[in-house]
Each structure stands twice: as structure tokens, then as C-alpha cells.
Design a protein around this motif. Structure first.
Motif, mmCIF file in Angstrom:
data_model
loop_
_atom_site.group_PDB
_atom_site.id
_atom_site.type_symbol
_atom_site.label_atom_id
_atom_site.label_comp_id
_atom_site.label_asym_id
_atom_site.label_seq_id
_atom_site.Cartn_x
_atom_site.Cartn_y
_atom_site.Cartn_z
ATOM 1 N N GLU A 1 26.281 28.876 44.998
ATOM 2 C CA GLU A 1 26.670 28.368 46.313
ATOM 3 C C GLU A 1 26.485 29.372 47.448
ATOM 4 O O GLU A 1 26.363 28.963 48.605
ATOM 5 N N LEU A 2 26.493 30.676 47.159
ATOM 6 C CA LEU A 2 26.422 31.694 48.202
ATOM 7 C C LEU A 2 25.157 32.531 48.067
ATOM 8 O O LEU A 2 24.553 32.608 46.995
ATOM 9 N N ARG A 3 24.764 33.138 49.181
ATOM 10 C CA ARG A 3 23.631 34.038 49.154
ATOM 11 C C ARG A 3 23.965 35.310 48.386
ATOM 12 O O ARG A 3 25.133 35.678 48.266
ATOM 13 N N ARG A 4 22.923 35.931 47.903
ATOM 14 C CA ARG A 4 23.129 37.170 47.145
ATOM 15 C C ARG A 4 23.607 38.269 48.090
ATOM 16 O O ARG A 4 22.978 38.529 49.118
ATOM 17 N N PRO A 5 24.727 38.912 47.779
ATOM 18 C CA PRO A 5 25.224 39.974 48.677
ATOM 19 C C PRO A 5 24.337 41.210 48.612
ATOM 20 O O PRO A 5 23.629 41.459 47.630
ATOM 21 N N ILE A 6 24.393 41.985 49.687
ATOM 22 C CA ILE A 6 23.637 43.235 49.737
ATOM 23 C C ILE A 6 24.363 44.290 48.895
ATOM 24 O O ILE A 6 25.566 44.511 49.056
ATOM 25 N N ALA A 7 23.640 44.904 48.002
ATOM 26 C CA ALA A 7 24.230 45.900 47.105
ATOM 27 C C ALA A 7 24.600 47.155 47.878
ATOM 28 O O ALA A 7 23.801 47.679 48.663
ATOM 29 N N VAL A 8 25.825 47.611 47.671
ATOM 30 C CA VAL A 8 26.329 48.817 48.325
ATOM 31 C C VAL A 8 26.965 49.696 47.254
ATOM 32 O O VAL A 8 27.750 49.205 46.426
ATOM 33 N N LYS A 9 26.627 50.973 47.267
ATOM 34 C CA LYS A 9 27.195 51.893 46.283
ATOM 35 C C LYS A 9 28.651 52.181 46.634
ATOM 36 O O LYS A 9 28.996 52.445 47.788
ATOM 37 N N ALA A 10 29.523 52.084 45.641
ATOM 38 C CA ALA A 10 30.955 52.340 45.836
ATOM 39 C C ALA A 10 31.494 53.056 44.610
ATOM 40 O O ALA A 10 31.131 52.741 43.472
ATOM 41 N N LYS A 11 32.373 54.020 44.870
ATOM 42 C CA LYS A 11 32.969 54.775 43.761
ATOM 43 C C LYS A 11 34.002 53.951 43.017
ATOM 44 O O LYS A 11 34.088 53.993 41.791
ATOM 45 N N ASP A 12 34.845 53.208 43.736
ATOM 46 C CA ASP A 12 35.883 52.374 43.132
ATOM 47 C C ASP A 12 36.157 51.219 44.086
ATOM 48 O O ASP A 12 35.328 50.910 44.956
ATOM 49 N N ILE A 13 37.307 50.567 43.949
ATOM 50 C CA ILE A 13 37.624 49.413 44.791
ATOM 51 C C ILE A 13 38.229 49.823 46.127
ATOM 52 O O ILE A 13 38.628 48.961 46.913
ATOM 53 N N GLY A 14 38.320 51.121 46.397
ATOM 54 C CA GLY A 14 38.730 51.588 47.705
ATOM 55 C C GLY A 14 40.221 51.479 47.943
ATOM 56 O O GLY A 14 41.046 51.789 47.078
ATOM 57 N N ILE A 15 40.580 50.987 49.141
ATOM 58 C CA ILE A 15 41.979 50.929 49.553
ATOM 59 C C ILE A 15 42.777 49.937 48.722
ATOM 60 O O ILE A 15 44.009 50.012 48.645
ATOM 61 N N TRP A 16 42.099 49.004 48.073
ATOM 62 C CA TRP A 16 42.815 48.018 47.258
ATOM 63 C C TRP A 16 43.524 48.662 46.082
ATOM 64 O O TRP A 16 44.573 48.180 45.639
ATOM 65 N N TYR A 17 42.964 49.746 45.559
ATOM 66 C CA TYR A 17 43.637 50.447 44.459
ATOM 67 C C TYR A 17 44.961 51.044 44.928
ATOM 68 O O TYR A 17 45.964 50.987 44.207
ATOM 69 N N ASN A 18 44.983 51.601 46.125
ATOM 70 C CA ASN A 18 46.234 52.150 46.653
ATOM 71 C C ASN A 18 47.266 51.048 46.889
ATOM 72 O O ASN A 18 48.471 51.250 46.673
ATOM 73 N N LEU A 19 46.804 49.879 47.326
ATOM 74 C CA LEU A 19 47.730 48.755 47.502
ATOM 75 C C LEU A 19 48.322 48.308 46.164
ATOM 76 O O LEU A 19 49.530 48.037 46.058
ATOM 77 N N LEU A 20 47.491 48.233 45.141
ATOM 78 C CA LEU A 20 47.992 47.846 43.818
ATOM 79 C C LEU A 20 48.975 48.884 43.278
ATOM 80 O O LEU A 20 50.012 48.522 42.695
ATOM 81 N N ARG A 21 48.656 50.136 43.465
ATOM 82 C CA ARG A 21 49.552 51.192 42.987
ATOM 83 C C ARG A 21 50.873 51.172 43.756
ATOM 84 O O ARG A 21 51.948 51.349 43.169
ATOM 85 N N GLY A 22 50.815 50.947 45.060
ATOM 86 C CA GLY A 22 52.046 50.849 45.841
ATOM 87 C C GLY A 22 52.887 49.640 45.450
ATOM 88 O O GLY A 22 54.120 49.731 45.371
ATOM 89 N N LEU A 23 52.233 48.506 45.189
ATOM 90 C CA LEU A 23 52.971 47.320 44.747
ATOM 91 C C LEU A 23 53.649 47.549 43.400
ATOM 92 O O LEU A 23 54.773 47.082 43.176
ATOM 93 N N SER A 24 52.972 48.248 42.512
ATOM 94 C CA SER A 24 53.583 48.520 41.205
ATOM 95 C C SER A 24 54.813 49.405 41.333
ATOM 96 O O SER A 24 55.779 49.244 40.575
ATOM 97 N N LYS A 25 54.806 50.340 42.286
ATOM 98 C CA LYS A 25 55.986 51.183 42.505
ATOM 99 C C LYS A 25 57.130 50.385 43.127
ATOM 100 O O LYS A 25 58.295 50.505 42.720
ATOM 101 N N VAL A 26 56.795 49.558 44.126
ATOM 102 C CA VAL A 26 57.825 48.757 44.781
ATOM 103 C C VAL A 26 58.390 47.704 43.829
ATOM 104 O O VAL A 26 59.581 47.356 43.905
#
Length: 330
Positions: free
Chosen positions: A123-148
Motif C-alpha cells: 500500500e505504501l511507497r518504499r521508504p528511503i533507507a537511512v543508516k541508524a545505530k538504534d531506534i533513537g529517542i524511542w529507546y529512552n522513552l521505553l526505558r523511562g516508562l519502565s522506571k515509572v
């Protein structure tokens, strides 16, 4: 707590979380994942001015990238991440009131993976590939939610259930160490003559006799005490026990999570060993290459010294003698 049921607020919270996990996450979101792309595709076909035969002939002549350009635009992964963050928060923050929430989240994620795969491929166009080390700020949000979530669950267990009051009564106020008399211990006394003007019941004789003393669920002093209707010492004892439970629960869970995090490494041992070997081989390769460059540079320097003439040993050039001409003398 007065607006909740007699068993506490856990049941109301459980019902709300069940509706959220089943109705919104498992049904509504998945229906939107299927229905919205289909609807957009149908609208694009309606807006097209080509006939069906011409469109089929055109599709046969179009290349793959031209067909992909006719699909819906890729808006990014932020909505997908946000959906997972909301689900993770609902599961972890209130899992004490609804223990089946992780199971429903697992079922939702199994369906979500296949629906997202179909959506991104068909259904969607192919996204442009971008190099990323991890999921970025979302990991910090998940870690903060687990603490809270640890603190929130501690307060949910402590303040929305009768778990702590029952323990306090059993070990501090029960005469025989059982729960016999717990309900009577949670009820306070009220004298009906202490109603303020205009707040007393309209029909005080509905039971056939006049009621003088009422009971209500709270920890307050009786009307015949020196400080009537003030918070009793049982209330403060239960509040201190609840806060102590929150502190102990939080520290125990944090220590256990840190221990499990230390016990289970992020990278498996065999992969870490393989990475270490690759680093050693890479360092050895760099050292050999650097050593080869140094040897080559030294050999070139020695060769230049052997072939080039020395200015000290070079003799000055001899002047060329002119040829002597012999002429006949008279």
C-alpha cells in the motif's frame, strides 16, 4: 476510595484497561490498519481519469519504480512507534490491575506485524533507507516508562486495594491474628445529631425506628472521643505502611531488574567473542600494513643513497684543452 467498590478501585481500573486493550488496541487499531489504506487506494482509483483497459495497458508498460510511485506516500515511522509506546505504557503502568494485558498485547503485536508488512509492501511507497545505530529517542522513552511503571504499580497495589489495610489489621490490631473483624475495623461511627442544618436525611424513620449512630467506611475518631471525626491513629499507621510498601517494592524491583540486566547481556557471548576476534584481526592487519609501508619507505631511502653521486667525492670538471694548430714558419 469512597467512589470505588468495597473491594477497592482495582476492579474499575481492570475494566477500563480491558476495554482499552481489547477494544482500542486489538480491534480498532487493526481495523484502521486494514481499512484506511484500502479506502485511500479506492479513492485514488476513483479519481483516476483512465479507463480500465487503458489502465491495464499502462500498467503493463510501466516499470516497477513507476508503479511504486502510484502508491501512497510514506509518512515515516513515528506513528508506528507512538502506537507501540502507548501500548507499552498501558501494559506496564497498570499491569497490577489487569494481569492479562501482556497476553492481549502479544496477540495484538502478532496481528500488527503482518498488517504492517502488508501495508509497507503493498500500500505504501518504499521508504528511503537511512543508516541508524538504534531506534533513537524511542529507546529512552521505553526505558523511562519502565522506571515509572514500577512506581505506578507500587502505588496502585498500595492505595487502590485492601492489601495493606488487611496486613496492618492482621499483624497489629487483630486479637487472634486472623481477618475476623476486619470489616468492623474499617468502619467509623457517626452520630446523626451532628448533621449540619439542611443536610440530614429527609426520612430518618424509613427503617421503622430512629437511627442514632451510623457506620461509614473510613478511619476517623468516634463522636464520643476528645477529637471527634478526626483522622485516627489507624489511618496514619496504614498510610505509613502503604508508603513503606511503595519504597520497598520500588527498590526490590529495581534491584531485580538491574540483576537480570547484568545477568543477561545485551550481546550474546559467542557474538561478543567473534567481534573481539575480528577487532584483533583488524588491528593485526593494520599493523602489518603499517610495517610494510615503513619497510618500503626505508628501502626507497637506501636505494636513493646508493644511486645518487656524492657531492664530496665528485671531482671538479677538468677544463678542456684547445687544440694546438701547427703552422709553417718562415
Amino acid at each position: 476510595m469512597e467512589e470505588c467498590a468495597h473491594a477497592g478501585c482495582l476492579m474499575e481500573l481492570c475494566i477500563q484497561l480491558c476495554i482499552t486493550m481489547l477494544g482500542k488496541q486489538l480491534i480498532q487499531n487493526n481495523l484502521f490498519e486494514i481499512g484506511i489504506p484500502k479506502l485511500k487506494k479506492l479513492l485514488r482509483k476513483r479519481k483516476s481519469e483512465l479507463d480500465s483497459e487503458e489502465e491495464e495497458e499502462l500498467n503493463k508498460t510501466l516499470q516497477r519504480h513507476e508503479k511504486d510511485h502510484l502508491l501512497g506516500p510514506f509518512v515515516g515511522l513515528s506513528p508506528e512507534y507512538m502506537e507501540m509506546i502507548i501500548q507499552f505504557g498501558m501494559v506496564t503502568l497498570f499491569v497490577a490491575s489487569f494481569p492479562l494485558a501482556p497476553l492481549f498485547a502479544l496477540l495484538n503485536n502478532i496481528i500488527e506485524i503482518r498488517l504492517d508488512a502488508k501495508k509497507f509492501v503493498m500500500e505504501l511507497r518504499r521508504p528511503i533507507a537511512v543508516k541508524a545505530k538504534d531506534i533513537g529517542i524511542w529507546y529512552n522513552l521505553l526505558r523511562g516508562l519502565s522506571k515509572v511503571a514500577v512506581i505506578v504499580n507500587a502505588f496502585v497495589i498500595s492505595f487502590t486495594s485492601d492489601f495493606i489495610p488487611r496486613l496492618v489489621y492482621q499483624y497489629m490490631y487483630s486479637p487472634d491474628g486472623t481477618m475476623h473483624g476486619f470489616v468492623n475495623h474499617t468502619l467509623s461511627y457517626f452520630n446523626v445529631t451532628d448533621f449540619q442544618p439542611g443536610t440530614d436525611p429527609l426520612q430518618p424513620m424509613h427503617l421503622g425506628y430512629k437511627v442514632e449512630i451510623c457506620r461509614y467506611k473510613d478511619y476517623r475518631e468516634p463522636p464520643w472521643s476528645s477529637s471527634p471525626y478526626e483522622l485516627s491513629k489507624e489511618f496514619w499507621a496504614i498510610l505509613a505502611a502503604r508508603l513503606a510498601f511503595v519504597i520497598v517494592f520500588q527498590n526490590v524491583v529495581m534491584l531485580m531488574s538491574d540483576f537480570v540486566d547484568w545477568l543477561i547481556p545485551d550481546i550474546p557471548k559467542d557474538i561478543s567473542l567473534q567481534m573481539h576476534k575480528e577487532k584483533i584481526l583488524m588491528v593485526e592487519l593494520f599493523m602489518k600494513e603499517e610495517q610494510g609501508k615503513r619497510l618500503a619507505a626505508r628501502d626507497n631511502h637506501n636505494g636513493d643513497n646508493c644511486t645518487a653521486p656524492s657531492s664530496a667525492n665528485q671531482s671538479p670538471p677538468q677544463p678542456r684543452s684547445r687544440p694546438v694548430s701547427h703552422s709553417n714558419c718562415c
